[in-house]
Design a protein around this motif. Sequence first.
Motif, PDB file in Angstrom:
ATOM      1  N   TYR A 124       0.722  -1.156   0.016  1.00  0.00           N
ATOM      2  CA  TYR A 124       0.138  -0.036  -0.067  1.00  0.00           C
ATOM      3  C   TYR A 124       0.823   1.220   0.009  1.00  0.00           C
ATOM      4  CZ  TYR A 124      -3.046   3.590   1.947  1.00  0.00           C
ATOM      5  OH  TYR A 124      -3.779   4.951   2.141  1.00  0.00           O
ATOM      6  N   ILE A 125       1.930   1.321   0.873  1.00  0.00           N
ATOM      7  CA  ILE A 125       2.783   2.260   0.923  1.00  0.00           C
ATOM      8  C   ILE A 125       3.632   2.699  -0.342  1.00  0.00           C
ATOM      9  CG2 ILE A 125       4.790   3.605   2.056  1.00  0.00           C
ATOM     10  CD1 ILE A 125       2.476   3.333   3.733  1.00  0.00           C
ATOM     11  N   GLU A 126       3.914   1.617  -1.050  1.00  0.00           N
ATOM     12  CA  GLU A 126       4.257   1.600  -2.523  1.00  0.00           C
ATOM     13  C   GLU A 126       3.512   2.075  -3.559  1.00  0.00           C
ATOM     14  OE1 GLU A 126       7.751  -1.886  -2.348  1.00  0.00           O
ATOM     15  OE2 GLU A 126       5.783  -2.507  -2.782  1.00  0.00           O
ATOM     16  N   ARG A 127       2.349   1.871  -3.371  1.00  0.00           N
ATOM     17  CA  ARG A 127       1.242   2.262  -4.236  1.00  0.00           C
ATOM     18  C   ARG A 127       0.987   3.922  -4.060  1.00  0.00           C
ATOM     19  NH1 ARG A 127      -5.268   1.245  -3.194  1.00  0.00           N
ATOM     20  NH2 ARG A 127      -5.860   3.662  -3.839  1.00  0.00           N
ATOM     21  N   LEU A 128       1.285   4.172  -2.954  1.00  0.00           N
ATOM     22  CA  LEU A 128       0.961   5.664  -2.492  1.00  0.00           C
ATOM     23  C   LEU A 128       2.359   6.620  -3.091  1.00  0.00           C
ATOM     24  CD1 LEU A 128      -0.378   5.839   0.971  1.00  0.00           C
ATOM     25  CD2 LEU A 128      -1.664   5.960  -1.149  1.00  0.00           C
ATOM     26  N   ARG A 129       3.599   5.867  -3.052  1.00  0.00           N
ATOM     27  CA  ARG A 129       4.836   6.349  -3.591  1.00  0.00           C
ATOM     28  C   ARG A 129       4.508   6.539  -5.087  1.00  0.00           C
ATOM     29  NH1 ARG A 129      10.420   3.393  -3.438  1.00  0.00           N
ATOM     30  NH2 ARG A 129       9.315   2.033  -4.589  1.00  0.00           N
TER      31      ARG A 129
END
Length: 240
Positions: A124-129
Motif C-alpha cells: 500500500y505504501i508503495e502504491r502511494l509512492r
Amino acid sequence: MSNEHHQYQEPENGKLPEPDQDRALETVIHDLRRILSANGELDGDEIDSDLIERHFALFEGYSEEIGCLYRNLHPGMQGGAEHDVLHDPSTGTILKFTKPGKAAYVVDFDLGTPRMTASPPLNYIERLRLQNELFADNIRFVGLGGDAEGRRIITRQQIVEGRAARWEEITRLMVDELGFTKLRHNHGIGYEDSYAFVRDDAVVFDMRPANVFVTESYVIIPVDCIPVKMPPGKRSFFDK
C-alpha cells in the motif's frame, strides 16, 4: 463523500500529529523492507488475511519505535471503500485512514490478468509512492492509529479546493499531458464506471470525477486512484 461521522477520540497527547513529524514514503518503504526481510516475511507467501495481520503487527512495532503510533486517533468522517478521513484545517491538510486492520487494495498480475486484492501495508505504501511519482503529489506517512484490534495506516495530503473533474478533463490530463492511453474497459478494478489508463511504466485504475479535482487555476489533481507499476511483459496484455 458522506457526512456520516464516526465517534472521534483525541490522541493520547490531545493534539493531532503535526506535519513536521510526518515521514517520507521512501523512508517508510526502506524501513519496512528491512524489517520484513529480517523476519522472513518479505517475499514468497501468498497474500491472505494471516499475512496482512502479521505485517500489521510488525508495522505497529515499527511505528511505536519511531514515535508514530497514535493510539485512539480515529477518523472523523466516513470516506469510500478504502479510506476514512479527518480534516485538519489548521494545517490545510487531510488525514486519510485505511479501514481498520486493512491496507486498502493493490492490483497484481499473479494470475496473468490484473485483479484487485487486499494489500499488505508495504504494498500500500508503495502504491502511494507511485501516486506521488505520477502526479507530483506529496503524500506522507503520519503513523498508525485506530484500535489495537484494527490498526489504521494514516497518511497526509493537502486539502484540494475545487470541483470534481469532468470525464473529458480526466482523459485530457492522462492522455494529452501525461502520455497514457485510455483503455477500452477497466478490467473490473475500482468503481464500475471508472476509467483506466496505461503507459509503458504504469497502469492507473479508478479514475473518475469523485477522485479527480480541478482547481480555480485549472490544475487537474487526482487524489484517490489506484496506480500500478507495470510488471515486465504485461503491457502487451492491454494492447489486445
